[in-house]
Motif scaffolding. Structure first.
Motif, PDB file in Angstrom:
ATOM      1  N   GLU A 235     -20.473   3.658  14.489  1.00 19.63           N
ATOM      2  CA  GLU A 235     -20.511   4.884  15.492  1.00 19.63           C
ATOM      3  C   GLU A 235     -20.634   4.687  16.714  1.00 19.63           C
ATOM      4  OE1 GLU A 235     -20.351   8.782  16.386  1.00 19.63           O
ATOM      5  OE2 GLU A 235     -20.076   7.787  14.271  1.00 19.63           O
ATOM      6  N   ARG A 236     -21.569   3.482  17.147  1.00 18.48           N
ATOM      7  CA  ARG A 236     -21.627   3.123  18.441  1.00 18.48           C
ATOM      8  C   ARG A 236     -20.509   2.600  19.047  1.00 18.48           C
ATOM      9  NH1 ARG A 236     -26.441  -0.445  19.560  1.00 18.48           N
ATOM     10  NH2 ARG A 236     -26.323  -1.076  17.505  1.00 18.48           N
ATOM     11  N   SER A 237     -19.779   1.904  18.485  1.00 16.51           N
ATOM     12  CA  SER A 237     -18.413   1.441  18.883  1.00 16.51           C
ATOM     13  C   SER A 237     -17.350   2.463  19.169  1.00 16.51           C
ATOM     14  CB  SER A 237     -17.890   0.167  17.943  1.00 16.51           C
ATOM     15  OG  SER A 237     -18.758  -0.799  18.023  1.00 16.51           O
ATOM     16  N   HIS A 238     -17.260   3.444  18.174  1.00 13.96           N
ATOM     17  CA  HIS A 238     -16.558   4.722  18.183  1.00 13.96           C
ATOM     18  C   HIS A 238     -16.745   5.400  19.524  1.00 13.96           C
ATOM     19  CE1 HIS A 238     -13.811   7.753  17.080  1.00 13.96           C
ATOM     20  NE2 HIS A 238     -14.798   8.731  17.353  1.00 13.96           N
ATOM     21  N   GLN A 239     -17.761   5.801  19.522  1.00 12.18           N
ATOM     22  CA  GLN A 239     -18.306   6.453  20.964  1.00 12.18           C
ATOM     23  C   GLN A 239     -18.058   5.731  22.214  1.00 12.18           C
ATOM     24  OE1 GLN A 239     -19.239   9.699  21.053  1.00 12.18           O
ATOM     25  NE2 GLN A 239     -18.956   9.679  18.573  1.00 12.18           N
ATOM     26  N   ALA A 240     -18.274   4.416  22.043  1.00 16.12           N
ATOM     27  CA  ALA A 240     -18.066   3.529  23.530  1.00 16.12           C
ATOM     28  C   ALA A 240     -16.472   3.398  23.664  1.00 16.12           C
ATOM     29  CB  ALA A 240     -18.411   1.933  23.157  1.00 16.12           C
ATOM     30  N   GLY A 241     -15.741   3.369  22.854  1.00 19.01           N
ATOM     31  CA  GLY A 241     -14.310   3.487  22.877  1.00 19.01           C
ATOM     32  C   GLY A 241     -13.668   4.997  23.166  1.00 19.01           C
ATOM     33  N   ARG A 242     -14.382   6.006  22.672  1.00 13.73           N
ATOM     34  CA  ARG A 242     -14.007   7.378  23.337  1.00 13.73           C
ATOM     35  C   ARG A 242     -14.360   7.516  24.664  1.00 13.73           C
ATOM     36  NH1 ARG A 242     -16.830  11.620  21.049  1.00 13.73           N
ATOM     37  NH2 ARG A 242     -15.502  12.743  22.050  1.00 13.73           N
ATOM     38  N   ARG A 243     -15.489   7.165  24.984  1.00 11.28           N
ATOM     39  CA  ARG A 243     -15.993   7.250  26.400  1.00 11.28           C
ATOM     40  C   ARG A 243     -15.215   6.141  27.418  1.00 11.28           C
ATOM     41  NH1 ARG A 243     -21.812   6.897  24.588  1.00 11.28           N
ATOM     42  NH2 ARG A 243     -22.059   9.074  24.096  1.00 11.28           N
ATOM     43  N   GLY A 244     -14.696   5.238  26.780  1.00 11.06           N
ATOM     44  CA  GLY A 244     -13.818   4.037  27.648  1.00 11.06           C
ATOM     45  C   GLY A 244     -12.458   4.761  27.741  1.00 11.06           C
ATOM     46  N   LEU A 245     -12.103   5.579  26.804  1.00  8.35           N
ATOM     47  CA  LEU A 245     -10.682   6.296  27.107  1.00  8.35           C
ATOM     48  C   LEU A 245     -10.812   7.491  28.142  1.00  8.35           C
ATOM     49  CD1 LEU A 245      -7.721   6.476  26.032  1.00  8.35           C
ATOM     50  CD2 LEU A 245      -8.623   7.970  24.432  1.00  8.35           C
ATOM     51  N   VAL A 246     -11.793   8.173  28.054  1.00  8.91           N
ATOM     52  CA  VAL A 246     -12.200   9.189  28.958  1.00  8.91           C
ATOM     53  C   VAL A 246     -12.127   8.641  30.335  1.00  8.91           C
ATOM     54  CG1 VAL A 246     -13.751  11.037  29.651  1.00  8.91           C
ATOM     55  CG2 VAL A 246     -13.186  10.986  27.355  1.00  8.91           C
ATOM     56  N   THR A 247     -12.929   7.519  30.623  1.00  7.15           N
ATOM     57  CA  THR A 247     -13.011   7.176  31.896  1.00  7.15           C
ATOM     58  C   THR A 247     -11.621   6.303  32.441  1.00  7.15           C
ATOM     59  OG1 THR A 247     -15.089   6.319  31.274  1.00  7.15           O
ATOM     60  CG2 THR A 247     -14.303   4.952  33.272  1.00  7.15           C
ATOM     61  N   LEU A 248     -10.768   5.748  31.382  1.00  6.75           N
ATOM     62  CA  LEU A 248      -9.582   5.240  31.878  1.00  6.75           C
ATOM     63  C   LEU A 248      -8.490   6.446  32.313  1.00  6.75           C
ATOM     64  CD1 LEU A 248      -7.517   3.091  32.138  1.00  6.75           C
ATOM     65  CD2 LEU A 248      -6.950   3.217  29.673  1.00  6.75           C
ATOM     66  N   SER A 249      -8.790   7.649  31.554  1.00  4.58           N
ATOM     67  CA  SER A 249      -8.008   8.609  31.919  1.00  4.58           C
ATOM     68  C   SER A 249      -8.249   9.296  33.148  1.00  4.58           C
ATOM     69  CB  SER A 249      -8.265   9.711  30.695  1.00  4.58           C
ATOM     70  OG  SER A 249      -7.726   9.354  29.335  1.00  4.58           O
ATOM     71  N   SER A 250      -9.454   9.480  33.456  1.00  5.08           N
ATOM     72  CA  SER A 250     -10.000   9.791  34.701  1.00  5.08           C
ATOM     73  C   SER A 250      -9.633   8.971  35.883  1.00  5.08           C
ATOM     74  CB  SER A 250     -11.382  10.192  34.735  1.00  5.08           C
ATOM     75  OG  SER A 250     -11.787  11.130  33.636  1.00  5.08           O
ATOM     76  N   TYR A 251      -9.578   8.009  35.578  1.00  3.51           N
ATOM     77  CA  TYR A 251      -8.957   6.792  36.644  1.00  3.51           C
ATOM     78  C   TYR A 251      -7.601   7.112  36.895  1.00  3.51           C
ATOM     79  CZ  TYR A 251      -7.847   2.586  38.914  1.00  3.51           C
ATOM     80  OH  TYR A 251      -7.336   1.655  39.807  1.00  3.51           O
ATOM     81  N   VAL A 252      -6.910   6.973  35.972  1.00  5.09           N
ATOM     82  CA  VAL A 252      -5.296   7.365  35.950  1.00  5.09           C
ATOM     83  C   VAL A 252      -5.190   8.717  36.792  1.00  5.09           C
ATOM     84  CG1 VAL A 252      -3.340   7.391  34.820  1.00  5.09           C
ATOM     85  CG2 VAL A 252      -4.859   5.716  34.160  1.00  5.09           C
ATOM     86  N   ARG A 253      -5.626   9.647  36.259  1.00  2.00           N
ATOM     87  CA  ARG A 253      -5.389  10.856  37.126  1.00  2.00           C
ATOM     88  C   ARG A 253      -5.777  10.741  38.483  1.00  2.00           C
ATOM     89  NH1 ARG A 253      -8.575  13.686  32.950  1.00  2.00           N
ATOM     90  NH2 ARG A 253      -7.123  13.421  31.151  1.00  2.00           N
ATOM     91  N   THR A 254      -6.960  10.212  38.809  1.00  2.00           N
ATOM     92  CA  THR A 254      -7.475  10.011  40.461  1.00  2.00           C
ATOM     93  C   THR A 254      -6.453   8.985  41.209  1.00  2.00           C
ATOM     94  OG1 THR A 254      -9.553  10.131  39.593  1.00  2.00           O
ATOM     95  CG2 THR A 254      -9.242   9.299  41.896  1.00  2.00           C
ATOM     96  N   GLN A 255      -5.744   8.048  40.499  1.00  2.00           N
ATOM     97  CA  GLN A 255      -4.786   7.212  41.160  1.00  2.00           C
ATOM     98  C   GLN A 255      -3.479   8.014  41.372  1.00  2.00           C
ATOM     99  OE1 GLN A 255      -5.572   4.359  42.507  1.00  2.00           O
ATOM    100  NE2 GLN A 255      -7.558   4.771  41.937  1.00  2.00           N
TER     101      GLN A 255
END
Length: 96
Positions: A74-94
């Motif tokens: 569960e912790r790994s799944h949540q970390a992966g989801r948060r990482g994907l959201v962070t990466l998506s936000s970074y790409v949008r910003t760029q």
């Protein structure tokens, strides 16, 4: 004002230069061919992975999480989801 002798001398000089620098020419051609091959291989792998990640991404992620011990899933799944959201936000910003 070109005569046959001038054309012949220019052609002979060209052939001598080609023979003299043949190894340099071949090295350059080999380097370009290798680079093009690497770029094409990278492009093929990128397209292949993108298609399968888009098609079966959820199943792949579930399988990877399933490899972990139960108490970490569960912790790994949540970390992966948060990482994907962070990466998506970074790409949008760029892009903006």
């Amino acid at each position: 004002n070109l005569d046959l002798h001038n054309i012949d001398s220019v052609w002979n000089e060209f052939l001598q230069n080609v023979q003299q620098y043949m190894s340099t020419i071949l090295d350059g051609a080999l380097t370009v061919t290798t680079t093009v091959g690497h770029v094409l291989a990278g492009l093929l792998i990128t397209v292949f992975c993108t298609i399968f990640f888009l098609k079966d991404g959820r199943q792949i992620w579930t399988w990877i999480i399933g490899l972990l011990p139960r108490h970490l899933r569960e912790r790994s799944h949540q970390a992966g989801r948060r990482g994907l959201v962070t990466l998506s936000s970074y790409v949008r910003t760029q892009i903006l």
